[in-house]
Design an enzyme around this catalytic site. Structure first.
Site, short mmCIF file in Angstrom:
data_model
loop_
_atom_site.label_atom_id
_atom_site.label_comp_id
_atom_site.label_asym_id
_atom_site.label_seq_id
_atom_site.Cartn_x
_atom_site.Cartn_y
_atom_site.Cartn_z
N GLY A 85 0.81 -1.16 -0.03
CA GLY A 85 -0.09 0.01 0.04
C GLY A 85 0.67 1.38 0.10
O GLY A 85 0.29 2.39 0.39
N ASN B 206 1.55 3.00 -2.78
CA ASN B 206 0.60 4.03 -3.46
C ASN B 206 -0.49 4.53 -2.78
O ASN B 206 -0.75 5.84 -2.88
CB ASN B 206 0.49 3.43 -4.85
CG ASN B 206 1.58 3.30 -5.94
OD1 ASN B 206 2.06 4.18 -6.35
ND2 ASN B 206 2.25 2.25 -5.80
N ASN C 250 -5.05 2.85 -12.99
CA ASN C 250 -4.25 1.88 -12.33
C ASN C 250 -2.91 2.53 -12.64
O ASN C 250 -2.66 3.22 -13.39
CB ASN C 250 -4.33 0.64 -13.34
CG ASN C 250 -3.44 -0.48 -12.91
OD1 ASN C 250 -3.26 -0.85 -11.69
ND2 ASN C 250 -2.84 -0.97 -13.80
N HIS D 274 0.86 1.36 -13.19
CA HIS D 274 1.79 0.31 -13.46
C HIS D 274 3.13 0.57 -13.69
O HIS D 274 3.54 1.62 -14.01
CB HIS D 274 1.26 -0.23 -15.04
CG HIS D 274 2.03 -1.51 -15.32
ND1 HIS D 274 1.80 -2.81 -14.95
CD2 HIS D 274 3.18 -1.71 -16.21
CE1 HIS D 274 2.29 -3.61 -15.57
NE2 HIS D 274 3.28 -3.16 -16.37
N ASP E 281 -4.04 -3.78 -18.66
CA ASP E 281 -3.02 -2.68 -19.10
C ASP E 281 -3.16 -1.86 -20.34
O ASP E 281 -2.11 -1.31 -20.96
CB ASP E 281 -1.52 -2.96 -18.79
CG ASP E 281 -1.30 -3.44 -17.47
OD1 ASP E 281 -1.72 -2.91 -16.44
OD2 ASP E 281 -0.59 -4.26 -17.29
N GLU F 86 5.98 6.48 -9.43
CA GLU F 86 4.59 6.20 -9.15
C GLU F 86 4.09 7.18 -7.97
O GLU F 86 2.82 7.57 -8.24
CB GLU F 86 4.59 4.67 -8.43
CG GLU F 86 5.17 3.60 -9.31
CD GLU F 86 4.89 2.19 -8.91
OE1 GLU F 86 3.84 1.76 -8.33
OE2 GLU F 86 5.75 1.37 -9.13
#
Ligand code: GAR
Length: 196
Positions: free
Chosen positions: A12, A14, A107, A109, A150, A180
Site C-alpha cells: 500500500g 501507493n 491503475n 503500472h 494494462d 509512481e
C-alpha cells in the site's frame, strides 16, 4: 467532492502517497473506502491509521469472477464511489466490472506501457523483465482501466533510469519513489478535477 475508492492487495505505498497528497490538499477527491482482496494486506493498516473505511472482498468466498465483481460493485454503490484507483491491486478485472465505470478506473503500472505489461506482468516481475531484457530506461504509467489488461488510455508516464547493479528490488523502489508516488496522486487529481 468526488469520492475515491482505492483497491489494494499488498503493502500500500501507493495508497500512502494518495493519503499524503490528500493531507497536503493536493488531492481534492476524498479517499472514502479502501478495498482489499487479501485480508493480510498491510495497506489495510495504513487505511485504518488514516481513518478510512476498509473492506475485504475475497474472490474465493464469492465463488466466481462474476460474483466477485458484483460484490465489488455493490460495495462501491453503498459508499457512493465516483472514482476507483487500482493501487497495487493484483487481480484482473473483466469487462463485467470495467464497463460499469468508463474512464473512472485508474491503475498504476510499474513500467512504461506498452513495455512489460499485460497479463502476468505485475509487481517485482515487471522489474525482473525490464532488467533481463536489458533496457536502460523504465518508469511508471497511470492509465484508465478497460477490459484489456494494462490496455486503457494513458493518463501520465514518467521515465526512470536503470543503473548498473540494479536488482529488481532496488529498481522497484526507485520507480516507486521517482515515478509512481508522484504520478498517481497527480493523475487522480486530474481525473477528479475533470469530473467536477
Ligand atoms: C506497485 O509497484 C504497483 O505499480 C504495482 O504493484 C506495486 C504495489 O505496491 N502494480 C502492478 O504491478 C499492477 N500491474 P504498493 O502496494 O506498495 O502500492
Amino acid at each position: 467532492m468526488k469520492k475515491i475508492a482505492v483497491f489494494v492487495s499488498g503493502g500500500g505505498t501507493n495508497l500512502q502517497a494518495l493519503i499524503d497528497a490528500q493531507g497536503k490538499t493536493l488531492l481534492s477527491g476524498k479517499i472514502t473506502l479502501v478495498v482489499a482482496n487479501n485480508a493480510d494486506a498491510y495497506a489495510l493498516q495504513r487505511a485504518k491509521k488514516a481513518g478510512i473505511a476498509t473492506t475485504v472482498v475475497l474472490k474465493k468466498e464469492c465463488g466466481s469472477q462474476a460474483a466477485f465483481e458484483e460484490k465489488l460493485k455493490q460495495v462501491l454503490t453503498e459508499h457512493g464511489i465516483d472514482i476507483i484507483v487500482l493501487a497495487g491491486f493484483m487481480t484482473i478485472l473483466t469487462e463485467g466490472f470495467t464497463s460499469a465505470y468508463p474512464r473512472r478506473i485508474l491503475n498504476v503500472h510499474p513500467s512504461l506501457i506498452p513495455s512489460f505489461c499485460g497479463e502476468g506482468f505485475y509487481g517485482l516481475r515487471v522489474h525482473e523483465a525490464a532488467l533481463s531484457y536489458g533496457v536502460k530506461v523504465t518508469g511508471a504509467t497511470v492509465h484508465f482501466v478497460n477490459e484489456i489488461p494494462d490496455g486503457g488510455e494513458i493518463i501520465a508516464q514518467k521515465a526512470v533510469e536503470i543503473l548498473p547493479g540494479d536488482t529488481p528490488e532496488i529498481l522497484q523502489r526507485r520507480v516507486m519513489e521517482q515515478a509512481e508516488w508522484v504520478l498517481l496522486p497527480q493523475a487522480a487529481e486530474k481525473v477528479c478535477a475533470e469530473l467536477i
